[in-house]
Scaffold this motif. Structure first.
Motif, mmCIF file in Angstrom:
data_model
loop_
_atom_site.group_PDB
_atom_site.id
_atom_site.type_symbol
_atom_site.label_atom_id
_atom_site.label_comp_id
_atom_site.label_asym_id
_atom_site.label_seq_id
_atom_site.Cartn_x
_atom_site.Cartn_y
_atom_site.Cartn_z
ATOM 1 N N ARG A 124 60.902 13.749 69.303
ATOM 2 C CA ARG A 124 59.587 14.387 69.206
ATOM 3 C C ARG A 124 58.919 14.086 67.864
ATOM 4 O O ARG A 124 57.692 14.171 67.745
ATOM 5 N N LEU A 125 59.746 13.766 66.869
ATOM 6 C CA LEU A 125 59.206 13.518 65.533
ATOM 7 C C LEU A 125 58.781 12.062 65.335
ATOM 8 O O LEU A 125 58.045 11.760 64.388
ATOM 9 N N LEU A 126 59.219 11.179 66.212
ATOM 10 C CA LEU A 126 58.909 9.750 66.054
ATOM 11 C C LEU A 126 57.408 9.474 65.959
ATOM 12 O O LEU A 126 56.980 8.674 65.110
ATOM 13 N N PRO A 127 56.552 10.090 66.794
ATOM 14 C CA PRO A 127 55.113 9.813 66.688
ATOM 15 C C PRO A 127 54.502 10.227 65.355
ATOM 16 O O PRO A 127 53.396 9.793 65.017
ATOM 17 N N MET A 128 55.206 11.067 64.597
ATOM 18 C CA MET A 128 54.672 11.541 63.321
ATOM 19 C C MET A 128 55.174 10.738 62.129
ATOM 20 O O MET A 128 54.779 10.989 60.993
ATOM 21 N N ALA A 129 56.042 9.769 62.395
ATOM 22 C CA ALA A 129 56.556 8.929 61.310
ATOM 23 C C ALA A 129 55.401 8.174 60.659
ATOM 24 O O ALA A 129 54.510 7.657 61.339
ATOM 25 N N ASN A 130 55.395 8.153 59.345
ATOM 26 C CA ASN A 130 54.367 7.457 58.562
ATOM 27 C C ASN A 130 52.964 8.015 58.805
ATOM 28 O O ASN A 130 51.965 7.297 58.712
ATOM 29 N N THR A 131 52.889 9.293 59.151
ATOM 30 C CA THR A 131 51.601 9.983 59.289
ATOM 31 C C THR A 131 51.666 11.257 58.448
ATOM 32 O O THR A 131 52.751 11.699 58.053
ATOM 33 N N PRO A 132 50.519 11.879 58.191
ATOM 34 C CA PRO A 132 50.544 13.135 57.425
ATOM 35 C C PRO A 132 50.860 14.353 58.289
ATOM 36 O O PRO A 132 50.949 15.470 57.775
ATOM 37 N N TYR A 133 51.048 14.149 59.594
ATOM 38 C CA TYR A 133 51.231 15.272 60.504
ATOM 39 C C TYR A 133 52.671 15.785 60.480
ATOM 40 O O TYR A 133 53.624 15.008 60.385
ATOM 41 N N SER A 148 73.707 24.148 60.504
ATOM 42 C CA SER A 148 73.325 24.153 61.920
ATOM 43 C C SER A 148 72.004 23.441 62.157
ATOM 44 O O SER A 148 71.748 22.953 63.267
ATOM 45 N N SER A 149 71.149 23.357 61.129
ATOM 46 C CA SER A 149 69.855 22.712 61.332
ATOM 47 C C SER A 149 69.994 21.207 61.553
ATOM 48 O O SER A 149 69.063 20.560 62.028
ATOM 49 N N LYS A 150 71.164 20.637 61.225
ATOM 50 C CA LYS A 150 71.404 19.223 61.539
ATOM 51 C C LYS A 150 71.341 18.999 63.044
ATOM 52 O O LYS A 150 70.835 17.980 63.518
ATOM 53 N N VAL A 151 71.856 19.964 63.802
ATOM 54 C CA VAL A 151 71.807 19.868 65.264
ATOM 55 C C VAL A 151 70.359 19.907 65.736
ATOM 56 O O VAL A 151 69.946 19.115 66.594
ATOM 57 N N LEU A 152 69.577 20.827 65.176
ATOM 58 C CA LEU A 152 68.164 20.929 65.545
ATOM 59 C C LEU A 152 67.429 19.627 65.269
ATOM 60 O O LEU A 152 66.699 19.113 66.134
ATOM 61 N N VAL A 153 67.608 19.080 64.076
ATOM 62 C CA VAL A 153 66.907 17.849 63.701
ATOM 63 C C VAL A 153 67.309 16.690 64.611
ATOM 64 O O VAL A 153 66.465 15.889 65.031
ATOM 65 N N ASP A 154 68.592 16.605 64.945
ATOM 66 C CA ASP A 154 69.042 15.552 65.861
ATOM 67 C C ASP A 154 68.385 15.699 67.230
ATOM 68 O O ASP A 154 67.959 14.713 67.843
ATOM 69 N N TRP A 155 68.299 16.925 67.710
ATOM 70 C CA TRP A 155 67.749 17.162 69.046
ATOM 71 C C TRP A 155 66.258 16.851 69.130
ATOM 72 O O TRP A 155 65.773 16.374 70.156
ATOM 73 N N ILE A 156 65.517 17.166 68.076
ATOM 74 C CA ILE A 156 64.064 16.977 68.147
ATOM 75 C C ILE A 156 63.623 15.633 67.572
ATOM 76 O O ILE A 156 62.420 15.361 67.505
ATOM 77 N N ALA A 157 64.579 14.788 67.183
ATOM 78 C CA ALA A 157 64.242 13.489 66.592
ATOM 79 C C ALA A 157 63.245 12.691 67.439
ATOM 80 O O ALA A 157 62.280 12.129 66.890
ATOM 81 N N MET A 204 64.692 19.125 54.593
ATOM 82 C CA MET A 204 64.608 17.803 53.975
ATOM 83 C C MET A 204 63.904 16.779 54.869
ATOM 84 O O MET A 204 63.674 15.650 54.445
ATOM 85 N N ASN A 205 63.563 17.164 56.094
ATOM 86 C CA ASN A 205 62.897 16.232 57.003
ATOM 87 C C ASN A 205 61.402 16.179 56.701
ATOM 88 O O ASN A 205 60.724 17.211 56.685
ATOM 89 N N LYS A 206 60.874 14.981 56.504
ATOM 90 C CA LYS A 206 59.484 14.813 56.083
ATOM 91 C C LYS A 206 58.479 15.120 57.185
ATOM 92 O O LYS A 206 57.280 15.256 56.912
ATOM 93 N N SER A 207 58.945 15.232 58.423
ATOM 94 C CA SER A 207 58.033 15.517 59.535
ATOM 95 C C SER A 207 58.005 16.997 59.902
ATOM 96 O O SER A 207 57.400 17.375 60.905
#
Length: 286
Positions: free
Chosen positions: A103-112, A92-101, A130-133
Protein backbone atom coordinates in the motif's frame (compact mmCIF):
# COMPACT_ATOMS: atom_id res chain seq x y z
CA UNK A 1 -17.61 4.25 1.89
CA UNK A 2 -18.63 7.35 3.77
CA UNK A 3 -16.93 8.39 7.00
CA UNK A 4 -19.17 7.56 9.95
CA UNK A 5 -20.03 9.68 12.94
CA UNK A 6 -21.02 7.45 15.82
CA UNK A 7 -22.93 8.49 18.88
CA UNK A 8 -21.04 6.80 21.68
CA UNK A 9 -21.77 6.84 25.36
CA UNK A 10 -19.23 8.72 27.42
CA UNK A 11 -16.29 6.30 27.59
CA UNK A 12 -14.62 5.22 30.78
CA UNK A 13 -11.14 6.66 30.94
CA UNK A 14 -8.21 4.27 31.02
CA UNK A 15 -6.49 6.55 33.50
CA UNK A 16 -9.41 6.16 35.91
CA UNK A 17 -8.53 2.54 36.57
CA UNK A 18 -4.77 2.96 36.65
CA UNK A 19 -3.09 3.47 40.01
CA UNK A 20 -0.46 6.18 40.54
CA UNK A 21 2.92 5.69 38.91
CA UNK A 22 6.31 5.74 40.56
CA UNK A 23 9.78 6.05 39.14
CA UNK A 24 11.08 2.83 37.66
CA UNK A 25 14.33 1.17 38.56
CA UNK A 26 16.13 0.84 35.24
CA UNK A 27 17.74 -2.50 35.95
CA UNK A 28 18.38 -5.09 33.29
CA UNK A 29 15.66 -7.71 33.09
CA UNK A 30 15.87 -11.18 31.63
CA UNK A 31 13.22 -12.25 29.13
CA UNK A 32 11.60 -14.44 31.79
CA UNK A 33 11.63 -11.66 34.40
CA UNK A 34 10.17 -9.28 31.83
CA UNK A 35 7.25 -11.63 31.12
CA UNK A 36 6.64 -12.25 34.83
CA UNK A 37 6.58 -8.52 35.60
CA UNK A 38 4.09 -7.86 32.80
CA UNK A 39 1.81 -10.72 33.89
CA UNK A 40 1.96 -9.64 37.52
CA UNK A 41 1.08 -6.07 36.62
CA UNK A 42 -1.91 -7.20 34.56
CA UNK A 43 -3.20 -9.34 37.44
CA UNK A 44 -2.82 -6.50 39.92
CA UNK A 45 -4.45 -4.03 37.54
CA UNK A 46 -7.47 -6.31 37.14
CA UNK A 47 -7.75 -6.74 40.91
CA UNK A 48 -7.41 -2.97 41.36
CA UNK A 49 -10.24 -2.33 38.89
CA UNK A 50 -12.50 -4.84 40.67
CA UNK A 51 -11.75 -3.27 44.05
CA UNK A 52 -12.52 0.22 42.69
CA UNK A 53 -15.87 -0.96 41.31
CA UNK A 54 -16.68 -2.66 44.62
CA UNK A 55 -15.84 0.51 46.55
CA UNK A 56 -13.35 -1.37 48.74
CA UNK A 57 -10.95 1.47 49.57
CA UNK A 58 -8.87 -0.67 51.93
CA UNK A 59 -8.22 -3.29 49.25
CA UNK A 60 -7.55 -0.56 46.66
CA UNK A 61 -4.87 0.87 48.94
CA UNK A 62 -3.26 -2.52 49.48
CA UNK A 63 -3.15 -3.29 45.75
CA UNK A 64 -1.73 0.15 44.92
CA UNK A 65 0.98 -0.40 47.53
CA UNK A 66 1.85 -3.74 45.93
CA UNK A 67 1.96 -2.13 42.47
CA UNK A 68 4.30 0.55 43.80
CA UNK A 69 6.54 -2.13 45.31
CA UNK A 70 6.77 -3.70 41.84
CA UNK A 71 7.81 -0.39 40.29
CA UNK A 72 4.44 0.96 39.17
CA UNK A 73 3.34 1.74 35.64
CA UNK A 74 6.79 2.94 34.61
CA UNK A 75 8.31 -0.41 35.57
CA UNK A 76 5.63 -2.17 33.51
CA UNK A 77 6.37 0.08 30.55
CA UNK A 78 10.10 -0.57 30.90
CA UNK A 79 9.40 -4.31 30.77
CA UNK A 80 7.14 -3.84 27.75
CA UNK A 81 9.81 -1.75 26.05
CA UNK A 82 12.42 -4.42 26.71
CA UNK A 83 10.04 -7.05 25.38
CA UNK A 84 9.72 -5.06 22.15
CA UNK A 85 13.42 -4.24 21.88
CA UNK A 86 15.17 -5.02 18.63
CA UNK A 87 17.64 -7.42 20.22
CA UNK A 88 14.70 -9.56 21.33
CA UNK A 89 12.93 -9.25 17.98
CA UNK A 90 9.90 -7.74 19.66
CA UNK A 91 8.95 -4.63 17.66
CA UNK A 92 5.38 -5.53 16.66
CA UNK A 93 5.20 -2.60 14.25
CA UNK A 94 7.64 -4.47 11.98
CA UNK A 95 4.76 -6.83 11.21
CA UNK A 96 2.47 -3.89 10.42
CA UNK A 97 5.01 -2.27 8.10
CA UNK A 98 5.62 -5.56 6.28
CA UNK A 99 1.90 -6.10 5.79
CA UNK A 100 1.14 -2.64 4.43
CA UNK A 101 4.29 -2.40 2.27
CA UNK A 102 2.31 -2.87 -0.99
CA UNK A 103 0.00 0.00 0.00
CA UNK A 104 2.98 2.28 0.58
CA UNK A 105 4.59 1.68 -2.82
CA UNK A 106 2.55 4.39 -4.63
CA UNK A 107 3.82 6.92 -2.09
CA UNK A 108 7.51 6.17 -2.62
CA UNK A 109 9.42 9.30 -3.67
CA UNK A 110 6.35 11.48 -3.07
CA UNK A 111 5.49 13.86 -0.21
CA UNK A 112 2.35 11.85 0.61
CA UNK A 113 2.08 9.83 3.80
CA UNK A 114 -0.51 7.67 5.50
CA UNK A 115 -1.48 8.98 8.92
CA UNK A 116 -1.05 6.49 11.76
CA UNK A 117 -2.33 6.75 15.33
CA UNK A 118 -0.20 4.56 17.60
CA UNK A 119 -2.00 4.03 20.90
CA UNK A 120 0.17 2.89 23.79
CA UNK A 121 3.35 3.99 22.02
CA UNK A 122 6.61 3.06 23.74
CA UNK A 123 9.21 4.33 21.29
CA UNK A 124 9.76 6.93 18.58
CA UNK A 125 12.23 4.64 16.84
CA UNK A 126 10.16 1.57 16.03
CA UNK A 127 9.57 0.35 12.48
CA UNK A 128 6.47 2.41 11.73
CA UNK A 129 8.05 5.58 13.14
CA UNK A 130 11.10 5.14 10.92
CA UNK A 131 9.10 4.56 7.72
CA UNK A 132 9.17 7.64 5.48
CA UNK A 133 5.69 6.94 4.07
CA UNK A 134 4.01 7.04 7.48
CA UNK A 135 3.14 10.10 9.55
CA UNK A 136 2.83 8.68 13.07
CA UNK A 137 1.01 10.30 15.99
CA UNK A 138 2.03 8.54 19.21
CA UNK A 139 0.06 8.63 22.45
CA UNK A 140 0.32 6.85 25.79
CA UNK A 141 -1.01 7.28 29.31
CA UNK A 142 2.51 7.72 30.64
CA UNK A 143 4.81 9.09 27.96
CA UNK A 144 8.31 7.61 28.15
CA UNK A 145 10.11 10.02 25.82
CA UNK A 146 9.69 13.21 23.75
CA UNK A 147 7.58 12.60 20.67
CA UNK A 148 4.96 10.58 22.57
CA UNK A 149 1.96 12.62 23.68
CA UNK A 150 0.68 11.87 27.18
CA UNK A 151 -2.97 11.16 26.48
CA UNK A 152 -5.78 8.74 27.27
CA UNK A 153 -7.27 7.58 23.94
CA UNK A 154 -10.69 7.33 25.56
CA UNK A 155 -10.39 11.04 26.41
CA UNK A 156 -8.99 12.17 23.06
CA UNK A 157 -11.48 14.60 21.45
CA UNK A 158 -13.53 13.02 18.68
CA UNK A 159 -12.44 14.18 15.20
CA UNK A 160 -14.15 17.24 13.78
CA UNK A 161 -12.99 16.58 10.21
CA UNK A 162 -10.89 14.16 8.16
CA UNK A 163 -7.68 15.99 9.02
CA UNK A 164 -8.20 14.79 12.61
CA UNK A 165 -8.64 11.19 11.46
CA UNK A 166 -6.16 8.48 10.52
CA UNK A 167 -5.64 5.85 7.86
CA UNK A 168 -4.26 3.30 10.34
CA UNK A 169 -4.73 2.82 14.08
CA UNK A 170 -2.32 0.60 16.00
CA UNK A 171 -3.56 -1.21 19.12
CA UNK A 172 -0.54 -3.32 19.96
CA UNK A 173 -0.91 -4.97 23.38
CA UNK A 174 -3.30 -2.21 24.40
CA UNK A 175 -6.76 -3.80 24.35
CA UNK A 176 -5.65 -6.45 26.85
CA UNK A 177 -4.53 -3.68 29.23
CA UNK A 178 -8.07 -2.28 29.47
CA UNK A 179 -9.21 -3.77 32.79
CA UNK A 180 -12.85 -4.56 31.96
CA UNK A 181 -14.59 -6.30 29.08
CA UNK A 182 -17.08 -3.51 28.32
CA UNK A 183 -14.24 -0.99 28.18
CA UNK A 184 -12.54 -3.09 25.50
CA UNK A 185 -15.69 -3.02 23.41
CA UNK A 186 -15.95 0.76 23.80
CA UNK A 187 -12.32 1.17 22.72
CA UNK A 188 -12.90 -0.82 19.52
CA UNK A 189 -16.05 1.18 18.75
CA UNK A 190 -14.22 4.45 19.38
CA UNK A 191 -11.54 3.52 16.84
CA UNK A 192 -14.16 3.64 14.07
CA UNK A 193 -14.64 7.38 14.57
CA UNK A 194 -10.91 8.00 14.12
CA UNK A 195 -10.52 6.24 10.75
CA UNK A 196 -10.98 7.82 7.32
CA UNK A 197 -11.00 6.81 3.67
CA UNK A 198 -9.90 10.28 2.58
CA UNK A 199 -6.50 10.18 0.83
CA UNK A 200 -3.45 12.08 2.08
CA UNK A 201 -3.87 15.80 1.50
CA UNK A 202 -3.21 16.73 -2.13
CA UNK A 203 -3.26 13.16 -3.46
CA UNK A 204 -5.88 11.06 -5.21
CA UNK A 205 -4.69 7.72 -3.84
CA UNK A 206 -7.20 5.06 -2.85
CA UNK A 207 -6.98 4.37 0.88
CA UNK A 208 -8.38 1.49 2.90
CA UNK A 209 -8.47 2.43 6.60
CA UNK A 210 -7.15 -0.29 8.89
CA UNK A 211 -6.86 -1.34 12.51
CA UNK A 212 -3.70 -3.19 13.58
CA UNK A 213 -4.49 -5.37 16.58
CA UNK A 214 -1.99 -7.32 18.68
CA UNK A 215 -3.03 -9.45 21.65
CA UNK A 216 -1.45 -12.14 23.80
CA UNK A 217 -2.39 -15.32 21.95
CA UNK A 218 -3.96 -16.81 25.09
CA UNK A 219 -6.60 -14.04 25.02
CA UNK A 220 -8.00 -15.62 21.87
CA UNK A 221 -7.01 -19.29 22.00
CA UNK A 222 -7.40 -20.06 25.70
CA UNK A 223 -10.24 -17.87 26.94
CA UNK A 224 -13.61 -19.06 28.18
CA UNK A 225 -15.33 -16.05 26.69
CA UNK A 226 -13.45 -15.16 23.49
CA UNK A 227 -12.55 -17.27 20.48
CA UNK A 228 -11.20 -16.36 17.05
CA UNK A 229 -14.72 -16.83 15.70
CA UNK A 230 -16.25 -14.47 18.30
CA UNK A 231 -13.57 -11.87 17.65
CA UNK A 232 -14.33 -12.17 13.93
CA UNK A 233 -18.04 -11.61 14.62
CA UNK A 234 -17.34 -8.55 16.78
CA UNK A 235 -15.03 -6.96 14.24
CA UNK A 236 -17.34 -7.78 11.32
CA UNK A 237 -20.24 -6.05 13.08
CA UNK A 238 -18.06 -2.95 13.28
CA UNK A 239 -17.42 -3.00 9.54
CA UNK A 240 -13.99 -4.67 9.58
CA UNK A 241 -12.71 -7.54 7.45
CA UNK A 242 -9.63 -9.55 8.38
CA UNK A 243 -6.88 -8.75 5.86
CA UNK A 244 -3.86 -10.34 7.53
CA UNK A 245 -3.22 -12.57 10.52
CA UNK A 246 -0.16 -14.12 12.14
CA UNK A 247 0.23 -16.17 15.28
CA UNK A 248 3.31 -16.96 17.34
CA UNK A 249 3.67 -18.90 20.58
CA UNK A 250 2.97 -15.72 22.54
CA UNK A 251 1.13 -13.21 20.33
CA UNK A 252 -1.55 -12.93 17.69
CA UNK A 253 -1.20 -10.15 15.09
CA UNK A 254 -4.15 -9.04 12.97
CA UNK A 255 -4.79 -6.35 10.37
CA UNK A 256 -8.46 -5.43 10.02
CA UNK A 257 -9.58 -3.36 7.02
CA UNK A 258 -12.60 -1.11 7.43
CA UNK A 259 -14.77 -2.11 4.48
CA UNK A 260 -18.34 -1.48 5.63
CA UNK A 261 -20.54 0.65 7.85
CA UNK A 262 -20.88 -0.03 11.56
CA UNK A 263 -23.81 -2.36 12.21
CA UNK A 264 -24.57 -2.01 15.91
CA UNK A 265 -24.85 -5.45 17.48
CA UNK A 266 -24.44 -6.39 21.15
CA UNK A 267 -22.06 -9.11 22.31
CA UNK A 268 -22.39 -10.29 25.89
CA UNK A 269 -20.02 -12.26 28.08
CA UNK A 270 -20.86 -15.92 27.67
CA UNK A 271 -18.94 -19.17 27.92
CA UNK A 272 -17.76 -20.24 24.47
CA UNK A 273 -14.81 -22.41 25.38
CA UNK A 274 -15.35 -24.15 28.76
CA UNK A 275 -12.50 -25.56 30.80
CA UNK A 276 -10.84 -25.16 34.19
CA UNK A 277 -7.54 -24.00 32.69
CA UNK A 278 -9.06 -21.23 30.55
CA UNK A 279 -8.58 -17.53 31.30
CA UNK A 280 -11.37 -14.96 31.64
CA UNK A 281 -10.42 -12.48 28.91
CA UNK A 282 -13.49 -11.18 27.11
CA UNK A 283 -14.88 -8.32 25.03
CA UNK A 284 -18.39 -6.99 25.67
CA UNK A 285 -20.10 -4.76 23.11
CA UNK A 286 -23.22 -2.89 24.20
Amino acid sequence: MKTLRLTLKRPALLSRTRPPTVRAKHAALSAKATRNLIRSHHRLLKAHSQAVRAGDDVLVGKIEAQIRENGGLESYQLASKLGQSLDRGGDSSKVLVDWIAPRLLPMANTPYKLRVLEIGALSTKNACSMNKSLDVTRIDLNSQEPGILKQDFMKRPLPQNDFDRFHIISLSLVLNYVPDAAGRGEMLKRCISFLTTSPPSGSSLDVTPSLFLVLPVSCVTNSRYLTESRLQDIMSSMGFALAKTKQTSKLIFQLWDQVDDYNAKPFKKEILNPGKTRNNFSIIVK
